[in-house]
Design an enzyme around this catalytic site. Structure first.
Site, PDB file in Angstrom:
ATOM      1  N   MET A  94       0.929  -1.231  -0.092  1.00 18.16           N
ATOM      2  CA  MET A  94       0.140  -0.087   0.061  1.00 18.16           C
ATOM      3  C   MET A  94       0.950   1.294   0.116  1.00 18.16           C
ATOM      4  SD  MET A  94      -3.078  -1.078   0.453  1.00 18.16           S
ATOM      5  CE  MET A  94      -3.647  -2.888   0.966  1.00 18.16           C
ATOM      6  N   THR A  95       1.291   1.667  -1.363  1.00 16.17           N
ATOM      7  CA  THR A  95       2.276   2.922  -1.288  1.00 16.17           C
ATOM      8  C   THR A  95       1.766   4.166  -0.791  1.00 16.17           C
ATOM      9  OG1 THR A  95       1.319   3.260  -3.559  1.00 16.17           O
ATOM     10  CG2 THR A  95       3.458   1.434  -3.275  1.00 16.17           C
ATOM     11  N   CYS A  96       0.635   4.293  -0.787  1.00 16.78           N
ATOM     12  CA  CYS A  96       0.250   5.622  -0.007  1.00 16.78           C
ATOM     13  C   CYS A  96       0.599   5.790   1.487  1.00 16.78           C
ATOM     14  CB  CYS A  96      -1.237   5.915  -0.184  1.00 16.78           C
ATOM     15  SG  CYS A  96      -2.432   4.616   0.553  1.00 16.78           S
ATOM     16  N   GLY A  97       0.799   4.627   2.311  1.00 15.76           N
ATOM     17  CA  GLY A  97       0.761   4.451   3.518  1.00 15.76           C
ATOM     18  C   GLY A  97       2.235   3.656   3.863  1.00 15.76           C
TER      19      GLY A  97
END
Length: 124
Positions: A94-97
């Site tokens: 989960m690249t956003c987090g």
């Protein structure tokens, strides 16, 4: 103070290599779900190994969306969380987090195999 072109690029985009000091910081700033403590240990052992040194940026890109280490990483955080599945399942990011989700791999070798596949698929 004026920056050189390289200094400006590093300030803007980050560092192209992940040093041992950077990896130590990455590991220290990681929050690991107890359900994946063993797999997270194998993950970092893999990144510390000489064979994977040049793959650190590729793994960083898979897990965070960027293959460059931040010039000032004070705000960097990273999470390792569990996901369903075993040796046959690829890890998920989960690249956003800055989160890596790991199945319950049975060995470090299995984690390495699936991580490499996931990184390669993520870059294509």
């Amino acid at each position: 103070v004026l920056l050189s072109a390289i200094e400006l690029q590093q300030e803007w985009s980050g560092m192209p290599e992940i040093s041992d000091d950077d990896l130590k910081f990455w590991q220290e700033r990681s929050t690991i779900n107890p359900a994946r403590k063993q797999q997270a240990s194998w993950f970092f052992e893999t990144l510390w190994s000489a064979e994977w040194r040049d793959s650190r940026p590729k793994v960083l890109k898979f897990t965070t969306g960027s293959d460059r280490w931040p010039r000032d990483p004070k705000g960097f955080t990273f999470y390792v969380e569990p996901m369903d599945g075993g040796d046959e399942v690829l890890p998920r990011a989960m690249t956003c987090g800055n989160m890596l989700q790991l199945p319950s791999y049975s060995s470090k070798e299995q984690l390495q195999l699936q991580l490499l596949k996931a990184c390669d698929l993520g870059l294509s």
